[in-house]
Design a protein around this motif. Structure first.
Motif, PDB file in Angstrom:
ATOM      1  N   VAL A 243       0.817  -1.226   0.353  1.00 32.32           N
ATOM      2  CA  VAL A 243      -0.433  -0.345   0.010  1.00 32.32           C
ATOM      3  C   VAL A 243       0.988   0.923  -0.368  1.00 32.32           C
ATOM      4  CG1 VAL A 243      -2.150   1.535   1.295  1.00 32.32           C
ATOM      5  CG2 VAL A 243      -1.785  -1.183   1.029  1.00 32.32           C
ATOM      6  N   ARG A 244       1.924   1.656   0.890  1.00 27.98           N
ATOM      7  CA  ARG A 244       2.772   2.341   0.383  1.00 27.98           C
ATOM      8  C   ARG A 244       3.288   2.969  -0.088  1.00 27.98           C
ATOM      9  NH1 ARG A 244       8.488   2.784   1.420  1.00 27.98           N
ATOM     10  NH2 ARG A 244       8.938   5.402   3.003  1.00 27.98           N
ATOM     11  N   TRP A 245       4.111   1.974  -0.958  1.00 27.00           N
ATOM     12  CA  TRP A 245       4.191   1.540  -2.235  1.00 27.00           C
ATOM     13  C   TRP A 245       3.935   2.280  -3.270  1.00 27.00           C
ATOM     14  CZ3 TRP A 245       4.606   0.257  -7.363  1.00 27.00           C
ATOM     15  CH2 TRP A 245       5.360   0.915  -7.736  1.00 27.00           C
ATOM     16  N   LEU A 246       2.473   1.969  -3.590  1.00 26.97           N
ATOM     17  CA  LEU A 246       1.528   2.826  -4.141  1.00 26.97           C
ATOM     18  C   LEU A 246       1.251   3.985  -4.779  1.00 26.97           C
ATOM     19  CD1 LEU A 246      -1.170  -0.472  -4.321  1.00 26.97           C
ATOM     20  CD2 LEU A 246       0.457   0.008  -6.282  1.00 26.97           C
ATOM     21  N   LEU A 247       1.137   4.762  -3.130  1.00 26.37           N
ATOM     22  CA  LEU A 247       1.031   5.860  -2.604  1.00 26.37           C
ATOM     23  C   LEU A 247       2.135   6.714  -2.683  1.00 26.37           C
ATOM     24  CD1 LEU A 247      -0.419   5.246   1.004  1.00 26.37           C
ATOM     25  CD2 LEU A 247      -1.638   5.916  -1.417  1.00 26.37           C
TER      26      LEU A 247
ATOM     27  N   ALA B  41      -5.725  10.300  -1.938  1.00 31.13           N
ATOM     28  CA  ALA B  41      -5.892   9.245  -0.601  1.00 31.13           C
ATOM     29  C   ALA B  41      -5.727   9.426   1.177  1.00 31.13           C
ATOM     30  CB  ALA B  41      -4.855   8.038   0.031  1.00 31.13           C
ATOM     31  N   GLU B  42      -5.301  10.665   1.542  1.00 34.93           N
ATOM     32  CA  GLU B  42      -5.618  11.499   2.532  1.00 34.93           C
ATOM     33  C   GLU B  42      -7.184  12.232   2.687  1.00 34.93           C
ATOM     34  OE1 GLU B  42      -1.870  13.582   2.710  1.00 34.93           O
ATOM     35  OE2 GLU B  42      -0.835  12.230   3.242  1.00 34.93           O
ATOM     36  N   LYS B  43      -7.357  12.766   1.495  1.00 30.43           N
ATOM     37  CA  LYS B  43      -8.521  13.568   0.875  1.00 30.43           C
ATOM     38  C   LYS B  43      -9.840  12.143   1.011  1.00 30.43           C
ATOM     39  CE  LYS B  43      -6.340  16.928  -2.313  1.00 30.43           C
ATOM     40  NZ  LYS B  43      -6.368  17.853  -2.945  1.00 30.43           N
TER      41      LYS B  43
ATOM     42  N   GLY C  73      -6.525  -9.248   8.893  1.00 27.13           N
ATOM     43  CA  GLY C  73      -4.985  -9.394   9.422  1.00 27.13           C
ATOM     44  C   GLY C  73      -4.177 -10.521   8.515  1.00 27.13           C
ATOM     45  N   ARG C  74      -3.899  -9.898   7.304  1.00 24.54           N
ATOM     46  CA  ARG C  74      -3.010 -10.426   6.542  1.00 24.54           C
ATOM     47  C   ARG C  74      -1.997  -8.826   5.707  1.00 24.54           C
ATOM     48  NH1 ARG C  74      -1.776 -15.601   7.600  1.00 24.54           N
ATOM     49  NH2 ARG C  74      -0.340 -15.405   5.814  1.00 24.54           N
ATOM     50  N   THR C  75      -2.546  -7.564   6.904  1.00 28.51           N
ATOM     51  CA  THR C  75      -2.361  -6.319   6.019  1.00 28.51           C
ATOM     52  C   THR C  75      -0.701  -6.196   6.557  1.00 28.51           C
ATOM     53  OG1 THR C  75      -3.711  -4.794   6.912  1.00 28.51           O
ATOM     54  CG2 THR C  75      -4.160  -6.089   5.650  1.00 28.51           C
ATOM     55  N   LEU C  76      -0.596  -6.363   7.913  1.00 27.28           N
ATOM     56  CA  LEU C  76       0.341  -5.814   8.634  1.00 27.28           C
ATOM     57  C   LEU C  76      -0.932  -5.113   9.204  1.00 27.28           C
ATOM     58  CD1 LEU C  76       3.533  -6.053   6.613  1.00 27.28           C
ATOM     59  CD2 LEU C  76       3.275  -7.448   9.110  1.00 27.28           C
ATOM     60  N   LEU C  77      -1.795  -4.355   9.079  1.00 27.71           N
ATOM     61  CA  LEU C  77      -2.709  -3.109   9.414  1.00 27.71           C
ATOM     62  C   LEU C  77      -3.742  -3.152  10.592  1.00 27.71           C
ATOM     63  CD1 LEU C  77      -2.664  -1.128   5.884  1.00 27.71           C
ATOM     64  CD2 LEU C  77      -0.643  -0.588   7.926  1.00 27.71           C
ATOM     65  N   PHE C  78      -3.492  -4.484  10.808  1.00 31.05           N
ATOM     66  CA  PHE C  78      -4.982  -5.027  11.784  1.00 31.05           C
ATOM     67  C   PHE C  78      -4.289  -6.258  12.969  1.00 31.05           C
ATOM     68  CE2 PHE C  78      -8.190  -7.833  12.349  1.00 31.05           C
ATOM     69  CZ  PHE C  78      -9.613  -7.129  12.347  1.00 31.05           C
ATOM     70  N   ASP C  79      -4.722  -4.774  14.080  1.00 32.93           N
ATOM     71  CA  ASP C  79      -3.894  -5.980  15.427  1.00 32.93           C
ATOM     72  C   ASP C  79      -5.456  -7.534  15.571  1.00 32.93           C
ATOM     73  OD1 ASP C  79      -4.278  -6.922  17.840  1.00 32.93           O
ATOM     74  OD2 ASP C  79      -3.803  -4.567  18.718  1.00 32.93           O
ATOM     75  N   ILE C  80      -4.484  -7.933  15.539  1.00 31.69           N
ATOM     76  CA  ILE C  80      -6.249  -9.390  15.339  1.00 31.69           C
ATOM     77  C   ILE C  80      -5.912  -9.739  17.017  1.00 31.69           C
ATOM     78  CG2 ILE C  80      -4.517 -10.456  12.752  1.00 31.69           C
ATOM     79  CD1 ILE C  80      -2.763 -12.813  15.077  1.00 31.69           C
ATOM     80  N   GLY C  81      -5.574  -9.766  17.973  1.00 28.16           N
ATOM     81  CA  GLY C  81      -5.891  -9.612  19.343  1.00 28.16           C
ATOM     82  C   GLY C  81      -7.139  -8.923  19.368  1.00 28.16           C
TER      83      GLY C  81
ATOM     84  N   PHE D 210       3.827   2.634   8.861  1.00 29.19           N
ATOM     85  CA  PHE D 210       3.963   2.338   7.446  1.00 29.19           C
ATOM     86  C   PHE D 210       3.325   3.488   5.869  1.00 29.19           C
ATOM     87  CE2 PHE D 210       3.259  -1.854   8.954  1.00 29.19           C
ATOM     88  CZ  PHE D 210       4.392  -2.610   8.657  1.00 29.19           C
ATOM     89  N   GLU D 211       2.532   5.084   6.789  1.00 30.76           N
ATOM     90  CA  GLU D 211       2.151   5.678   6.213  1.00 30.76           C
ATOM     91  C   GLU D 211       0.973   5.297   5.689  1.00 30.76           C
ATOM     92  OE1 GLU D 211       5.813   8.659   4.867  1.00 30.76           O
ATOM     93  OE2 GLU D 211       7.021   6.616   5.244  1.00 30.76           O
ATOM     94  N   VAL D 212      -0.195   4.485   5.739  1.00 32.54           N
ATOM     95  CA  VAL D 212      -1.050   4.815   5.394  1.00 32.54           C
ATOM     96  C   VAL D 212      -2.532   4.917   5.695  1.00 32.54           C
ATOM     97  CG1 VAL D 212      -2.894   2.623   4.807  1.00 32.54           C
ATOM     98  CG2 VAL D 212      -0.435   1.729   4.821  1.00 32.54           C
ATOM     99  N   PRO D 213      -2.839   5.788   5.072  1.00 33.97           N
ATOM    100  CA  PRO D 213      -4.424   6.850   5.894  1.00 33.97           C
ATOM    101  C   PRO D 213      -5.653   5.850   5.896  1.00 33.97           C
ATOM    102  CG  PRO D 213      -3.294   8.072   4.216  1.00 33.97           C
ATOM    103  CD  PRO D 213      -2.690   6.940   3.655  1.00 33.97           C
TER     104      PRO D 213
END
Length: 495
Positions: free
Chosen positions: A140-144, A154-156, A186-194, A206-209
């Protein structure tokens, strides 16, 4: 209500649609391959429009083969290649770039930078994952950062991110729903699975809005309704799970200690650990097996990047066979005195090594080596890698000691390969009567939610075995073969 359920199985190399009847047997199917795009070494992309078109075509073909109409379908279940990353325009639905596939390694340097900065431990604690290009967050970061204007848009809130399931649901519902399920999130590195939620600190790292993200639902939930003009009638989408989680469900691995391994493009083994979120000490992943009625079941997972893809390479790259099914008989004819090993690190090595820079190699070639020996080495490599995963699982969790392996996927049709797998594991291997367990798992999620298929206990009781492969190999021969494999892997690792 009709008991027909439509499963959409959107995979790495093809899209399939399967209609299951009320008896859970296949009534009709459609399948279409699509283009694999390799812009640079280690980069893998898909054209999202080609994925979409292949899915629509496969659904129509499956309905035609089953001799039913869309109005006869009670619900749709979707299962998908995981981690593959798309970003699209919320107004037009048009992707801003090709999809970056789970196999893609372009973000290896960024992952190494985060590791060097000491971030991996905290990331793993929340996500159960390791810092690897495999997962969606760095894509995601690479695409942005690499698509002109994407970050500002994305920020808008003008853009939407999703894995393939989310993109398909958006398209199927005419842009009305931007959702995913817990297994894909849960496979994105952005989600707390607990905590089962998107994590603010990970999004910042990861600088993802946050405006990019979909809502996260249980695996069996109301994901929206298809546009009526697509297939001739509106159909509710009631089940979603990433492919390996759907296969776990389709194999009825609902009890802690049950283990399945799927042999498709890659190979993925999941060990159900129940409510226990087991932290691996052996470089395995902790993942959400499934989330139903708000209750999360966890698993340990071992991910191998190349399994069936090695057979595809033998067919399409080396052109040693015309059909993938020829590799089993070819391997069986190989010279038993030759000790040829293939380490299929075409896009790096997955668990338990996680070496993004490793590349494939073949060892032990002689002047007498030919297509048969190479085919055998490719099939054996899948079995050796499975052994490495199972060994790590047994170290991580006491409940994984005496496990029967349930297998599925295209490669398990080969009796030769499954017998070698049982021999190398020194454990029984069970092949089910229905090999399309990934699609079956997605279908069960949708069918049970629709109230036309049975609940978990009855579904599990209906699981049927086609054949059990018992180990037959002499212990000394097994030990020698594994020693040779271990040596081949050591030589292949990048450091």
């Amino acid at each position: 209500m009709s008991g027909y359920i439509l499963a959409i199985d959107q995979g790495t190399t093809s899209s399939r649609a399967i209609v299951f009847g009320a008896d859970r047997k296949i009534a009709g199917s459609g399948q279409k391959e699509f283009t694999q795009i390799f812009p640079r070494d280690g980069w893998v992309e898909h054209d999202p429009e080609e994925i979409w078109e292949s899915v629509v075509w496969a659904v129509k073909e499956a309905l035609k083969a089953a001799k039913i109409g869309a109005s006869d379908v009670a619900a749709i279940g979707i299962t998908n290649q995981r981690e593959t990353t798309l970003i699209w325009d919320r107004k037009t639905g048009k992707p801003i770039h090709n999809a970056i596939v789970w196999q893609d390694r372009r973000t290896a340097a960024f992952c190494a930078k985060l590791k060097a900065a000491g971030h991996e431990k905290a990331i793993t604690k929340k996500t159960g994952l390791l810092l690897d290009p495999y997962f969606s967050g760095t894509k995601v970061r690479w695409l942005l950062d690499n698509v002109k204007g994407a970050r500002k848009r994305a920020e808008k809130g003008e853009l939407a991110f999703g894995t393939v399931d989310s993109f398909l649901i958006w398209r199927l519902t005419g842009g009305k729903r931007h959702v995913t399920d817990a297994t894909n999130a849960g496979r994105t590195l952005l989600f707390d699975i607990g905590k089962n939620r998107w994590d603010k600190s990970l999004l910042e790292l990861f600088e993802v809005p946050a405006a990019l993200l979909p809502e996260v639902e249980d695996c069996a939930a109301d994901f929206g309704v298809t546009e009526a003009e697509l297939f001739g009638a509106a159909i509710p989408i009631l089940g979603v799970a990433g492919d390996q989680h759907a296969a776990t469900i389709g194999q009825a691995c609902f009890e802690p200690g049950m283990l399945k391994s799927t042999y498709g493009t890659g190979c993925f083994a999941l060990l159900n650990t129940g409510k226990d979120m087991v932290a691996s000490k052996n470089r395995l992943l902790t993942t959400i097996a499934y989330r139903l009625d708000g209750q999360t079941t966890y698993a340990l997972e071992g991910s191998i990047f190349i399994a069936g893809a090695a057979v595809q390479w033998i067919r399409d790259g080396l052109k040693l066979v015309k059909h993938a099914s020829e590799t089993g008989p070819l391997a069986q004819s190989a010279d038993p005195s030759q000790h040829v090993y293939m380490v299929p690190a075409f896009v790096g090595l997955g668990a338990p090594w996680w070496d993004a820079e490793a590349r494939g190699a073949i060892y032990g070639l002689t002047r007498n080596s030919g297509p048969a020996e190479i085919a055998r080495a490719a099939l054996e490599a899948v079995c050796y890698q499975t052994l490495d995963l199972l060994a790590a699982m047994r170290k991580d969790w006491k409940g994984g000691q005496d496990t029967v392996l349930r297998v599925d996927g295209g490669m398990v049709a080969s009796d030769w390969t499954m017998q070698f797998l049982a021999d190398v594991l020194d454990a029984p291997v069970d092949r089910p009567t229905i090999l399309e367990t990934t699609a079956l798992g997605a279908a069960w999620l949708a069918g049970s939610r629709a109230g036309v298929w049975p609940g978990m206990a009855e579904f599990a009781a209906s699981w049927a075995r086609d054949r059990r492969f018992e180990p037959k190999m002499d212990a000394r021969e097994r030990k020698d073969k594994i020693r040779g494999w271990d040596a081949a892997v050591r030589r292949t690792l990048s450091s």
